[in-house]
Design a protein around this motif. Structure first.
Motif, PDB file in Angstrom:
ATOM      1  N   GLY A 223       0.818  -1.217   0.000  1.00 45.72           N
ATOM      2  CA  GLY A 223       0.000   0.000   0.000  1.00 45.72           C
ATOM      3  C   GLY A 223       0.847   1.260   0.000  1.00 45.72           C
ATOM      4  N   THR A 224       1.893   1.246   0.811  1.00 40.42           N
ATOM      5  CA  THR A 224       2.792   2.403   0.899  1.00 40.42           C
ATOM      6  C   THR A 224       3.485   2.667  -0.441  1.00 40.42           C
ATOM      7  OG1 THR A 224       3.221   1.859   3.221  1.00 40.42           O
ATOM      8  CG2 THR A 224       4.748   3.379   2.162  1.00 40.42           C
ATOM      9  N   LEU A 225       4.021   1.603  -1.025  1.00 38.76           N
ATOM     10  CA  LEU A 225       4.773   1.774  -2.278  1.00 38.76           C
ATOM     11  C   LEU A 225       3.857   2.186  -3.435  1.00 38.76           C
ATOM     12  CD1 LEU A 225       7.286  -1.211  -1.990  1.00 38.76           C
ATOM     13  CD2 LEU A 225       7.697   1.219  -1.540  1.00 38.76           C
ATOM     14  N   LEU A 226       2.638   1.659  -3.428  1.00 37.58           N
ATOM     15  CA  LEU A 226       1.687   2.034  -4.490  1.00 37.58           C
ATOM     16  C   LEU A 226       1.378   3.535  -4.418  1.00 37.58           C
ATOM     17  CD1 LEU A 226      -0.223   1.262  -6.806  1.00 37.58           C
ATOM     18  CD2 LEU A 226      -1.989   0.798  -5.092  1.00 37.58           C
ATOM     19  N   GLN A 230       2.339   6.252  -7.295  1.00 36.43           N
ATOM     20  CA  GLN A 230       1.288   7.001  -7.982  1.00 36.43           C
ATOM     21  C   GLN A 230       1.453   8.505  -7.796  1.00 36.43           C
ATOM     22  OE1 GLN A 230      -2.390   5.095  -6.705  1.00 36.43           O
ATOM     23  NE2 GLN A 230      -2.306   3.706  -8.468  1.00 36.43           N
ATOM     24  N   GLU A 231       1.959   8.902  -6.661  1.00 40.00           N
ATOM     25  CA  GLU A 231       2.184  10.339  -6.473  1.00 40.00           C
ATOM     26  C   GLU A 231       3.314  10.838  -7.359  1.00 40.00           C
ATOM     27  OE1 GLU A 231       2.240  12.476  -2.693  1.00 40.00           O
ATOM     28  OE2 GLU A 231       1.061  10.818  -1.855  1.00 40.00           O
ATOM     29  N   LEU A 232       4.300   9.973  -7.560  1.00 36.67           N
ATOM     30  CA  LEU A 232       5.471  10.385  -8.333  1.00 36.67           C
ATOM     31  C   LEU A 232       5.238  10.271  -9.833  1.00 36.67           C
ATOM     32  CD1 LEU A 232       8.119  11.320  -6.979  1.00 36.67           C
ATOM     33  CD2 LEU A 232       9.144   9.220  -7.835  1.00 36.67           C
ATOM     34  N   PHE A 233       4.611   9.177 -10.254  1.00 36.69           N
ATOM     35  CA  PHE A 233       4.489   8.926 -11.702  1.00 36.69           C
ATOM     36  C   PHE A 233       3.100   9.235 -12.238  1.00 36.69           C
ATOM     37  CE2 PHE A 233       7.960   6.089 -10.350  1.00 36.69           C
ATOM     38  CZ  PHE A 233       8.950   6.557 -11.179  1.00 36.69           C
ATOM     39  N   GLY A 234       2.097   9.265 -11.378  1.00 35.10           N
ATOM     40  CA  GLY A 234       0.727   9.533 -11.838  1.00 35.10           C
ATOM     41  C   GLY A 234      -0.237   8.464 -11.346  1.00 35.10           C
ATOM     42  N   GLU A 235      -1.503   8.880 -11.165  1.00 39.90           N
ATOM     43  CA  GLU A 235      -2.556   8.034 -10.586  1.00 39.90           C
ATOM     44  C   GLU A 235      -2.765   6.712 -11.312  1.00 39.90           C
ATOM     45  OE1 GLU A 235      -5.677   9.337  -8.381  1.00 39.90           O
ATOM     46  OE2 GLU A 235      -3.790   9.907  -7.421  1.00 39.90           O
ATOM     47  N   LYS A 236      -2.550   6.706 -12.632  1.00 37.57           N
ATOM     48  CA  LYS A 236      -2.905   5.532 -13.437  1.00 37.57           C
ATOM     49  C   LYS A 236      -1.820   4.465 -13.445  1.00 37.57           C
ATOM     50  CE  LYS A 236      -6.744   7.140 -15.891  1.00 37.57           C
ATOM     51  NZ  LYS A 236      -6.886   8.100 -17.009  1.00 37.57           N
ATOM     52  N   HIS A 237      -0.745   4.682 -12.688  1.00 39.71           N
ATOM     53  CA  HIS A 237       0.327   3.684 -12.691  1.00 39.71           C
ATOM     54  C   HIS A 237       0.083   2.642 -11.613  1.00 39.71           C
ATOM     55  CE1 HIS A 237       3.211   5.627 -15.532  1.00 39.71           C
ATOM     56  NE2 HIS A 237       2.372   6.623 -15.308  1.00 39.71           N
ATOM     57  N   GLN A 238       0.433   1.419 -11.926  1.00 39.29           N
ATOM     58  CA  GLN A 238       0.264   0.315 -10.985  1.00 39.29           C
ATOM     59  C   GLN A 238       1.627  -0.215 -10.576  1.00 39.29           C
ATOM     60  OE1 GLN A 238      -2.260  -1.072  -9.369  1.00 39.29           O
ATOM     61  NE2 GLN A 238      -3.625   0.526 -10.160  1.00 39.29           N
ATOM     62  N   ILE A 239       1.667  -0.995  -9.496  1.00 41.73           N
ATOM     63  CA  ILE A 239       2.928  -1.653  -9.137  1.00 41.73           C
ATOM     64  C   ILE A 239       2.721  -3.169  -9.086  1.00 41.73           C
ATOM     65  CG2 ILE A 239       3.836   0.316  -7.849  1.00 41.73           C
ATOM     66  CD1 ILE A 239       3.249  -1.309  -5.260  1.00 41.73           C
ATOM     67  N   ARG A 240       3.834  -3.879  -9.176  1.00 35.54           N
ATOM     68  CA  ARG A 240       3.800  -5.342  -9.158  1.00 35.54           C
ATOM     69  C   ARG A 240       4.956  -5.820  -8.285  1.00 35.54           C
ATOM     70  NH1 ARG A 240       4.929  -8.726 -14.705  1.00 35.54           N
ATOM     71  NH2 ARG A 240       7.051  -7.925 -14.402  1.00 35.54           N
ATOM     72  N   LEU A 241       4.667  -6.786  -7.395  1.00 31.08           N
ATOM     73  CA  LEU A 241       5.718  -7.344  -6.539  1.00 31.08           C
ATOM     74  C   LEU A 241       6.127  -8.719  -7.079  1.00 31.08           C
ATOM     75  CD1 LEU A 241       4.767  -5.033  -4.773  1.00 31.08           C
ATOM     76  CD2 LEU A 241       4.707  -6.574  -2.810  1.00 31.08           C
ATOM     77  N   ASP A 256       8.064  -3.536  -9.400  1.00 28.97           N
ATOM     78  CA  ASP A 256       8.010  -2.917 -10.730  1.00 28.97           C
ATOM     79  C   ASP A 256       6.902  -1.861 -10.751  1.00 28.97           C
ATOM     80  OD1 ASP A 256       9.822  -4.883 -11.436  1.00 28.97           O
ATOM     81  OD2 ASP A 256       8.295  -6.193 -12.332  1.00 28.97           O
ATOM     82  N   VAL A 257       7.107  -0.830 -11.545  1.00 30.07           N
ATOM     83  CA  VAL A 257       6.060   0.172 -11.782  1.00 30.07           C
ATOM     84  C   VAL A 257       5.641   0.056 -13.235  1.00 30.07           C
ATOM     85  CG1 VAL A 257       5.566   2.652 -11.926  1.00 30.07           C
ATOM     86  CG2 VAL A 257       6.915   1.773 -10.033  1.00 30.07           C
ATOM     87  N   SER A 258       4.353   0.196 -13.490  1.00 29.18           N
ATOM     88  CA  SER A 258       3.906   0.132 -14.886  1.00 29.18           C
ATOM     89  C   SER A 258       4.352   1.398 -15.604  1.00 29.18           C
ATOM     90  CB  SER A 258       2.386   0.002 -14.959  1.00 29.18           C
ATOM     91  OG  SER A 258       1.782   1.194 -14.493  1.00 29.18           O
ATOM     92  N   TRP A 259       4.883   1.196 -16.789  1.00 31.00           N
ATOM     93  CA  TRP A 259       5.394   2.328 -17.558  1.00 31.00           C
ATOM     94  C   TRP A 259       4.245   3.064 -18.232  1.00 31.00           C
ATOM     95  CZ3 TRP A 259       8.467   5.804 -17.204  1.00 31.00           C
ATOM     96  CH2 TRP A 259       9.008   6.502 -18.278  1.00 31.00           C
ATOM     97  N   GLU A 272       3.638  -2.621 -19.514  1.00 34.74           N
ATOM     98  CA  GLU A 272       5.100  -2.671 -19.548  1.00 34.74           C
ATOM     99  C   GLU A 272       5.625  -2.381 -18.144  1.00 34.74           C
ATOM    100  OE1 GLU A 272       8.849  -0.425 -21.619  1.00 34.74           O
ATOM    101  OE2 GLU A 272       6.817   0.069 -22.333  1.00 34.74           O
ATOM    102  N   TRP A 273       6.291  -3.366 -17.527  1.00 31.69           N
ATOM    103  CA  TRP A 273       6.755  -3.217 -16.147  1.00 31.69           C
ATOM    104  C   TRP A 273       8.218  -2.816 -16.089  1.00 31.69           C
ATOM    105  CZ3 TRP A 273       3.064  -3.017 -12.701  1.00 31.69           C
ATOM    106  CH2 TRP A 273       1.883  -3.735 -12.889  1.00 31.69           C
ATOM    107  N   ILE A 274       8.526  -1.918 -15.184  1.00 29.61           N
ATOM    108  CA  ILE A 274       9.924  -1.495 -15.019  1.00 29.61           C
ATOM    109  C   ILE A 274      10.312  -1.615 -13.547  1.00 29.61           C
ATOM    110  CG2 ILE A 274      11.525   0.432 -15.222  1.00 29.61           C
ATOM    111  CD1 ILE A 274       9.949   1.345 -17.632  1.00 29.61           C
TER     112      ILE A 274
END
Ligand code: PHE
Length: 334
Positions: A223-226, A230-241, A256-259, A272-274
């Motif tokens: 939750g923290t990392l998401l 999202q604050e840094l890259f934008g609301e529509k970005h997702q993360i994956r562990l 990973d953060v979705s590009w 696309e995950w980064i």
């Protein structure tokens, strides 16, 4: 004599010249002194008359000289003041205002986000002890994972820190858990024996994160990392562990953060995950070595790379740009 000298005095406009007139007229070899000196050859009746007359002329010229001197000095002072006058209404010289380095900007943005979530900001030394950098991070001597982070050693026990994780140990050691949870981030420089290329630099940055309390779970980490991503890259970005390995966390994940932007219509295969950071639940050994009881306390830790974030955010394709101090590059990030 009186008339000639007075004319001279009145027409001069130089202090030097005025002084010359004074010497010539009233000086030892001047006409007045000569007259006064010749008094002994004059008859007793005439002496007081001539003496008084000579003195009168002398005093008169002296006064005239002093008056003129004061006038000339005053003129000179006024000229000097006029020359040195500062016109405060003239426009000033333009300064190019400076700005924070792009990496520093990312770090400050992260700091603000975490401060807003109640984290403290901790610092540790860049020249670090083996004990904190490795030993207390559950990497005993001869641990193979020490090779993951090829190290600049200063002495066998002192090194340039290879990660900001030692600040975890330093902060836990000092924290008084009777006062509540420990929530900290620690931004700073780290060093590794890497050959510099487009994606590697022997010096780069990390922001360490650590939360220790009772009942912390992996859901808190995600939750923290998401939120941060999202604050840094934008609301529509997702993360994956993804499962991973670090000696100081168990379980460990790579995040990973979705590009691209992701919404309910995005197909998983189109994302696309980064990879942006490493994280996990703090290993019981790490807690124990820092004097924290793993039966009572636990938490998560993460280490993210602001250099990587900046490259992703601004599409910078060579990490070395951040360290060359070329203002043509740096001034793009005002
Ligand atoms: N210290 C790790 C590294 O430098 C990152 C990390 C920090 C991973 C904290 C897990 C927890 O690669």
């Amino acid at each position: 004599l009186k008339a000639t000298v007075l004319t001279q005095i009145n027409t001069t406009d130089h202090l030097d010249h005025l002084n010359e007139i004074r010497v010539n007229t009233l000086g030892k070899k001047g006409p007045i002194t000569e007259v006064l000196r010749g008094m002994k050859d004059i008859s007793a009746e005439e002496r007081p008359v001539i003496g008084a007359f000579a003195n009168e002329i002398r005093d008169l010229l002296k006064d005239a000289l002093e008056l003129k001197k004061a006038e000339l000095e005053n003129l000179a002072l006024n000229a000097q003041l006029a020359a040195e006058k500062i016109d405060v209404s003239l426009p000033g010289t333009d300064f190019e205002p400076g700005h924070a380095h792009v990496i520093q900007q990312i770090i400050e943005q992260l700091e603000n986000q975490f401060l807003g979530m109640g984290y403290q900001i901790a610092e540790g030394p860049e020249v670090e002890e083996d004990k904190y950098n490795f030993e207390m991070m559950n990497l005993p001597k001869d641990h193979p994972a020490r090779d993951m982070q090829d190290t600049f050693y200063i002495t066998p026990e002192i090194l340039m820190r290879t990660q900001t994780s030692p600040v975890q140990a330093r902060t836990m050691e000092k924290h008084d858990f009777t006062q509540g949870a420990l929530k900290m981030i620690s931004p700073g420089r780290v060093y590794r024996r890497d050959t510099d290329d487009a994606t590697h630099s022997h010096q780069f940055h990390q922001v360490e994160g650590l939360v220790i309390d009772k009942h912390i779970t992996m859901a808190d980490l995600k939750g923290t990392l998401l939120k941060v991503a999202q604050e840094l890259f934008g609301e529509k970005h997702q993360i994956r562990l993804r499962p991973s390995y670090f000696p100081f966390t168990e379980p460990s994940v790579e995040v990973d953060v979705s590009w691209n932007d992701v919404d309910e219509n995005t197909k998983p295969e189109d994302i696309e995950w980064i990879e942006v950071l490493g994280a996990g639940m703090v290993h019981p050994n790490v807690l124990k070595m820092a004097g924290v009881d793993p039966e009572v306390y636990g938490g998560f830790a993460f280490g993210l790379g602001p250099d990587r974030f900046a490259m992703l955010k601004y599409g910078v394709d060579d990490i070395r740009n951040f360290y060359l101090n070329d203002v043509r590059f740096l001034s793009q990030f005002k």
